[in-house]
Write a protein that holds these residues in place. Structure first.
Motif, short mmCIF file in Angstrom:
data_model
loop_
_atom_site.label_atom_id
_atom_site.label_comp_id
_atom_site.label_asym_id
_atom_site.label_seq_id
_atom_site.Cartn_x
_atom_site.Cartn_y
_atom_site.Cartn_z
N TYR A 64 0.82 -1.22 0.00
CA TYR A 64 0.00 0.00 0.00
C TYR A 64 0.85 1.27 0.00
CZ TYR A 64 0.75 0.75 5.05
OH TYR A 64 1.31 0.99 6.27
N LEU A 65 2.14 1.13 0.32
CA LEU A 65 3.05 2.28 0.27
C LEU A 65 3.94 2.24 -0.97
CD1 LEU A 65 4.16 2.59 4.01
CD2 LEU A 65 2.56 4.05 2.76
N ALA A 66 3.63 1.35 -1.90
CA ALA A 66 4.46 1.21 -3.10
C ALA A 66 3.68 1.55 -4.37
CB ALA A 66 5.01 -0.21 -3.20
N THR A 67 2.59 2.28 -4.20
CA THR A 67 1.79 2.68 -5.36
C THR A 67 2.17 4.09 -5.79
OG1 THR A 67 0.03 3.67 -4.03
CG2 THR A 67 -0.11 1.29 -4.46
N ASP A 68 1.69 4.50 -6.96
CA ASP A 68 1.93 5.86 -7.43
C ASP A 68 1.28 6.90 -6.52
OD1 ASP A 68 3.34 4.92 -9.61
OD2 ASP A 68 1.61 4.94 -10.96
N GLU A 69 0.23 6.49 -5.82
CA GLU A 69 -0.52 7.43 -4.99
C GLU A 69 0.05 7.54 -3.58
OE1 GLU A 69 -2.05 4.88 -6.70
OE2 GLU A 69 -2.50 6.22 -8.39
N ALA A 70 0.92 6.63 -3.19
CA ALA A 70 1.46 6.64 -1.83
C ALA A 70 2.30 7.91 -1.61
CB ALA A 70 2.31 5.40 -1.58
N SER A 71 2.09 8.56 -0.48
CA SER A 71 2.81 9.80 -0.20
C SER A 71 4.14 9.50 0.49
CB SER A 71 1.98 10.71 0.69
OG SER A 71 1.92 10.22 2.02
N SER A 72 5.11 10.35 0.24
CA SER A 72 6.42 10.19 0.88
C SER A 72 6.31 10.38 2.39
CB SER A 72 7.42 11.19 0.29
OG SER A 72 6.97 12.52 0.45
N VAL A 73 5.36 11.21 2.83
CA VAL A 73 5.17 11.40 4.27
C VAL A 73 4.79 10.09 4.94
CG1 VAL A 73 3.65 12.44 5.99
CG2 VAL A 73 4.62 13.86 4.17
N ASN A 74 3.87 9.35 4.33
CA ASN A 74 3.46 8.07 4.92
C ASN A 74 4.59 7.04 4.88
OD1 ASN A 74 0.88 8.90 5.63
ND2 ASN A 74 0.00 8.31 3.66
N VAL A 75 5.42 7.11 3.84
CA VAL A 75 6.58 6.23 3.78
C VAL A 75 7.56 6.55 4.91
CG1 VAL A 75 8.61 5.61 2.40
CG2 VAL A 75 6.37 5.84 1.30
N VAL A 76 7.77 7.82 5.17
CA VAL A 76 8.64 8.23 6.27
C VAL A 76 8.06 7.82 7.62
CG1 VAL A 76 9.63 10.21 7.48
CG2 VAL A 76 9.67 10.14 4.98
N LEU A 77 6.78 8.06 7.81
CA LEU A 77 6.14 7.69 9.09
C LEU A 77 6.19 6.19 9.32
CD1 LEU A 77 3.06 10.08 9.01
CD2 LEU A 77 5.00 10.21 10.57
N HIS A 78 6.05 5.42 8.25
CA HIS A 78 6.15 3.96 8.37
C HIS A 78 7.52 3.56 8.90
CE1 HIS A 78 7.26 -0.01 6.56
NE2 HIS A 78 6.10 -0.35 7.09
N ALA A 79 8.58 4.17 8.36
CA ALA A 79 9.94 3.86 8.82
C ALA A 79 10.15 4.32 10.27
CB ALA A 79 10.96 4.53 7.90
N MET A 80 9.60 5.46 10.61
CA MET A 80 9.73 5.96 11.99
C MET A 80 9.02 5.05 12.97
SD MET A 80 9.31 10.06 11.21
CE MET A 80 9.80 10.67 12.83
N ASP A 81 7.84 4.57 12.59
CA ASP A 81 7.11 3.62 13.44
C ASP A 81 7.93 2.35 13.63
OD1 ASP A 81 4.96 5.28 13.82
OD2 ASP A 81 3.75 4.40 12.22
N TYR A 82 8.60 1.92 12.56
CA TYR A 82 9.42 0.72 12.66
C TYR A 82 10.59 0.95 13.61
CZ TYR A 82 11.29 -3.79 11.22
OH TYR A 82 11.73 -5.09 11.22
N ALA A 83 11.17 2.14 13.53
CA ALA A 83 12.26 2.48 14.45
C ALA A 83 11.77 2.44 15.89
CB ALA A 83 12.82 3.86 14.12
N PHE A 84 10.58 2.96 16.14
CA PHE A 84 9.99 2.90 17.49
C PHE A 84 9.84 1.45 17.95
CE2 PHE A 84 8.10 7.26 16.80
CZ PHE A 84 8.77 7.86 17.86
N SER A 85 9.43 0.57 17.03
CA SER A 85 9.23 -0.83 17.40
C SER A 85 10.52 -1.51 17.79
CB SER A 85 8.56 -1.59 16.24
OG SER A 85 9.49 -1.84 15.18
#
Length: 233
Positions: free
Chosen positions: A74-95
């Motif tokens: 869902y983060l690899a589509t043309d419509e996916a925003s870079s902000v959501n990609v960044v937040l996904h990585a930050m959430d992973y860092a938190f985990s």
């Protein structure tokens, strides 16, 4: 010592230039330039690549980046925003219970940004208590006086050029635009604003070569010219 998470985004499926992020520029894949630039800074950092491709992931690993996850569909589509990609990585860092002071987004399409520029940008942001983020910019050409909305007639442009004949080019103030070179935010501020652009975003002006962003085939040809005639000299 302050620490930064450099996130290099490398989705597969580029349409304008197929497999652009791993296409060979000079003698190495495009993504490698951003990895090496981040690695060569004197900043305490981790370098993660967010990609949806096992192939891209393997290439990134060979050049020294970490691939802590594969980006979900869902983060690899043309419509996916870079902000959501960044937040996904930050959430992973938190985990992983990893803590950082800054999040830095680096896109493979700006291969000529220097390590020193990343260091200076972090330093400027760190020393400015009021700033929330810093974004790479370049001088915008042409000036807005030479631009109008698409139409059959150049009526707005004609009116603007009347003013130009009176003022002369040297009278125009410098205008800048984001270059794509880097986007850096204080970690906690990005969590709050979910944006690299706020009223407290600093500008970091790059030169014309460092500010090159590869979007279209013509940009790629210019990048090859730079590699063969400028960077390699």
């Amino acid at each position: 010592m302050k620490k930064v998470l450099w996130l290099i985004t490398a989705r597969s499926g580029s349409k304008s230039i197929p497999d652009k992020n791993i296409k060979i520029l000079g003698n190495q894949p495009l993504i490698s330039y951003r990895i090496q630039t981040a690695r060569n800074t004197q900043i305490s950092s981790d370098i993660w690549v967010s990609t949806d491709s096992e192939k891209y992931a393997q290439i990134a690993k060979e050049y020294g980046a970490e691939i802590p996850f594969l980006r979900p569909d869902y983060l690899a589509t043309d419509e996916a925003s870079s902000v959501n990609v960044v937040l996904h990585a930050m959430d992973y860092a938190f985990s992983l219970d990893k803590k950082y002071d800054f999040i830095g987004l680096l896109e493979p399409t700006s291969p000529f940004v220097k390590s020193l520029d990343l260091e200076k940008a972090i330093d400027l942001l760190d020393k400015n208590e009021n700033a929330s983020s810093i974004v790479a910019t370049r001088e915008s050409r042409p000036n807005r006086i030479f631009i109008q909305k698409e139409d059959d007639y150049l009526s707005e442009l004609a009116d603007n050029l009347k003013l130009y004949t009176k003022l002369g080019r040297q009278s125009f103030g410098k205008e800048i635009t984001p270059s794509g070179g880097f986007y850096i935010s204080k970690w906690d501020d990005f969590i709050k604003t979910k944006s690299f652009y706020t009223e407290k975003t600093l500008s970091y002006l790059l030169d014309d070569i460092s500010g090159l962003e590869i979007d279209e085939p013509l940009d790629w040809q210019f990048a090859e010219f730079i590699i063969n005639n400028i960077v390699s000299k």
